[in-house]
Design an enzyme around this catalytic site. Structure first.
Site, short mmCIF file in Angstrom:
data_model
loop_
_atom_site.label_atom_id
_atom_site.label_comp_id
_atom_site.label_asym_id
_atom_site.label_seq_id
_atom_site.Cartn_x
_atom_site.Cartn_y
_atom_site.Cartn_z
N ASP A 1 -109.37 -13.79 -124.55
CA ASP A 1 -110.65 -13.63 -123.86
C ASP A 1 -111.72 -14.57 -124.43
OD1 ASP A 1 -108.99 -11.29 -123.73
OD2 ASP A 1 -110.66 -10.16 -122.91
N HIS B 1 -114.99 -14.60 -122.47
CA HIS B 1 -116.14 -13.77 -122.08
C HIS B 1 -117.48 -14.50 -122.15
CE1 HIS B 1 -114.60 -9.93 -120.88
NE2 HIS B 1 -113.83 -9.84 -121.94
N ASP C 1 -110.17 -13.26 -118.58
CA ASP C 1 -111.51 -12.84 -119.02
C ASP C 1 -112.30 -14.03 -119.56
OD1 ASP C 1 -110.80 -10.32 -118.20
OD2 ASP C 1 -111.32 -9.33 -120.07
N ASP D 1 -118.15 -12.93 -117.83
CA ASP D 1 -118.76 -11.59 -117.99
C ASP D 1 -119.16 -11.34 -119.44
OD1 ASP D 1 -118.92 -10.63 -115.41
OD2 ASP D 1 -117.01 -9.56 -115.48
N ARG D 2 -120.17 -10.49 -119.57
CA ARG D 2 -120.78 -10.10 -120.85
C ARG D 2 -121.53 -11.27 -121.50
NH1 ARG D 2 -119.90 -4.95 -122.46
NH2 ARG D 2 -118.09 -3.83 -121.65
N ASN E 1 -108.75 -8.93 -116.05
CA ASN E 1 -109.37 -7.85 -115.27
C ASN E 1 -110.83 -8.15 -114.94
OD1 ASN E 1 -109.76 -7.31 -118.21
ND2 ASN E 1 -110.93 -5.55 -117.47
N HIS E 2 -111.46 -9.08 -115.68
CA HIS E 2 -112.85 -9.44 -115.38
C HIS E 2 -112.96 -10.57 -114.36
CE1 HIS E 2 -115.60 -7.04 -117.93
NE2 HIS E 2 -114.48 -6.81 -118.59
N HIS F 1 -102.59 -10.99 -119.19
CA HIS F 1 -103.85 -10.57 -119.78
C HIS F 1 -103.77 -9.16 -120.36
CE1 HIS F 1 -108.09 -10.30 -120.59
NE2 HIS F 1 -108.11 -9.13 -119.97
N ARG G 1 -108.44 3.40 -120.66
CA ARG G 1 -109.42 2.72 -119.82
C ARG G 1 -109.59 3.39 -118.46
NH1 ARG G 1 -110.15 -2.67 -121.93
NH2 ARG G 1 -108.54 -3.18 -123.46
N HIS H 1 -107.16 -8.98 -123.85
CA HIS H 1 -107.72 -7.76 -123.27
C HIS H 1 -108.39 -6.80 -124.25
CE1 HIS H 1 -108.20 -4.97 -119.98
NE2 HIS H 1 -107.19 -4.17 -120.29
#
Length: 488
Positions: A232, A234, A261, A264-265, A293-294, A342, A390, A417
């Site tokens: 990730d 991110h 990923d 995001d964030r 997943n993002h 992922h 999750r 992840h």
């Protein structure tokens, strides 16, 4: 028959101990040591399982560690114990929203506004959630038309002019070159913005490329060739640049796989994704990207990427990104020996590489099934399978990993992840490796980042770890919508 929750008898001593654990947990939470906070709230609950606030607080800590399934259960338990406990409804709404279940979240927001009609914050959250629910209903209604024109087809590049005052990098004959990529990264480091015409060109070209690829990509690696796997990112652009400083720029002799990923964030997600897409177009056979997943509409709406694209470019571009992400490959198989995805493995024992290869991926991630599990699942230390912490995907044990590898003739799996303190973790007797490449995740977690190097001859993973790099004063989630206040 009464539906009231019956309290468990608790001694004064246990009740007092529970309060001590709660106080310690609150201190750990303030220090952003969320795992310790979860352990301490759990101890408080074990001593006194009758207190709504213990569950609500643990729910919030689970939200911070992205265990939305556990967070949902705890929030519901806090409401069960105390129907009037407003924070319980907020926590449950947050967990629902984090899973993209906005209708369920809206019910909890609506309840809070009825109980607190003069609460401006409650009304704002209800309003924002209601907007998303209505938008989703509208999109679902128009999606019935199978001939609905895709965003990519509506882009008119000829109508976009490059203004004289633009000083950023320029494509040569509409093609990406190594010099363009070097100029782009330097431009981004100085907080420049790539011209919208070039940005759109990259997105259209990358979509065309990914549409022709299978859902599972096979990658051959020569005996003495180095290959790098990153987890990730991110939106942490300056840490991405540090990876290239430490490990060299991508090239035909220095191939990379980025394992989902990307966005995001972190609030430099636009810079990350255009850098990665640029290298993919420059070295299509030596630079690889898996969907995380993002890379999905609901996650992007909740965690900032959607807002960042709209702030830096347009709403149209944000929709185009969704179309592009739908075509990202779901997994990669290295030398027919290592599977990289992922999230993780499956709720079924009979999933084969051929099944993954044939998955219909041009869609938003479903709530269950192999595609969902490739993006969302996590390993667990105990054998067997369990419901996901999750709330999406599943948790799988070492026996599940071993059986999958034997069925498909593989040595081990690599996934991402999950934040890991050391940037990586080797589990399941060395057969399941996690790599996470965003150090000090969200500027709060204090973790190292890591990447994996291996050579084709032996495929033995070697780990490089690193600390976070300084970045301009833009906070994580800076572009998230008003609903992100639920997460704070």
């Amino acid at each position: 028959m009464s539906t009231e929750t019956q309290n468990v008898p608790v001694s004064p001593e246990d009740s007092q101990l529970a309060e001590i654990f709660k106080t310690e947990a609150n201190e750990a939470f303030k220090k952003q040591d969320f795992n310790s906070a979860i352990d301490l709230y759990t101890k408080a609950i074990e001593k006194n399982p009758n207190v709504a606030i213990y569950y609500s607080n643990r729910s919030f800590a689970y939200i911070k560690t992205e265990c939305f399934g556990y967070a949902l259960a705890d929030a519901s338990k806090s409401i069960e114990l105390d129907k009037s406990y407003i924070k319980g409804y907020y926590r449950r709404a947050t967990a629902h929203m984090s899973l993209g279940k906005f209708k369920e979240a809206l019910k909890d927001c609506e309840y809070v506004t009825k109980v607190r009609p003069n609460d401006k914050d409650a009304r704002m959250k209800y309003s924002e959630c209601n907007k998303i629910v209505k938008k989703m209903a509208f999109e679902k209604a128009i999606a019935v038309d199978d001939n609905k024109k895709c965003i990519a087809d509506s882009i008119n590049l000829d109508a976009m002019t490059i203004e004289d005052e633009y000083i950023g990098p320029k494509l040569e004959d509409n093609k990406i070159t190594l010099q363009f990529m070097k100029d782009l990264m330097k431009f981004y480091e100085n907080q420049g913005k790539l011209h919208r015409k070039y940005a759109y060109m990259i997105l259209l070209d990358i979509k065309t490329y990914f549409m022709k690829q299978p859902s599972l990509i096979d990658i051959p690696i020569g005996d003495d060739d180095k290959f790098t796997i990153c987890g990730d990112i991110h939106g942490q652009f300056y840490d991405l640049m540090n990876i290239f400083d430490l490990n060299g720029l991508p090239s035909e002799t220095n191939p990379y796989l980025f394992n989902g990923d990307f966005v995001d964030r972190g609030s430099f997600s636009v810079e990350c994704i255009f850098t990665l897409f640029g290298f993919k177009l420059l070295y299509p056979n030596h630079f690889f990207m898996s969907r995380g997943n993002h890379e999905s509409a609901t996650m992007n709406q909740m965690y900032g990427f959607d807002g960042e694209v709209k702030a830096k470019y347009t709403a149209q571009m944000a929709e185009l990104f969704t179309e592009v992400y739908n075509w990202l490959p779901l997994a990669h198989c290295l030398n027919k020996r290592v599977l990289v995805m992922h999230g993780g493995l499956f709720s079924r024992d009979d999933v084969t590489l051929d099944e993954i290869r044939q998955l219909e991926r041009n869609r938003q991630p479903p709530e269950d099934g192999p595609m969902c599990e490739l993006l969302w699942s996590d390993p667990q230390p105990q054998p067997g399978r369990a419901a996901s912490k999750r709330g999406v995907g599943c948790q799988f044990g070492p026996d599940v990993t071993r059986a999958f590898l034997e069925l498909n003739g593989l040595d081990y799996v690599v996934r991402s992840h999950e934040v890991k303190d050391d940037g990586y973790e080797v589990a399941h007797d060395g057969k399941c490796i996690t790599v996470f490449s965003a150090p000090n995740y969200c500027d709060t977690m204090g973790n190292l980042g890591a990447f994996i190097n291996l050579k084709g001859k032996d495929m033995i993973p070697k780990f490089t770890t690193y600390m976070a790099e300084p970045h301009p004063d833009v906070k994580p989630m800076a572009y998230a919508n008003a609903l992100s206040s639920f997460l704070c």
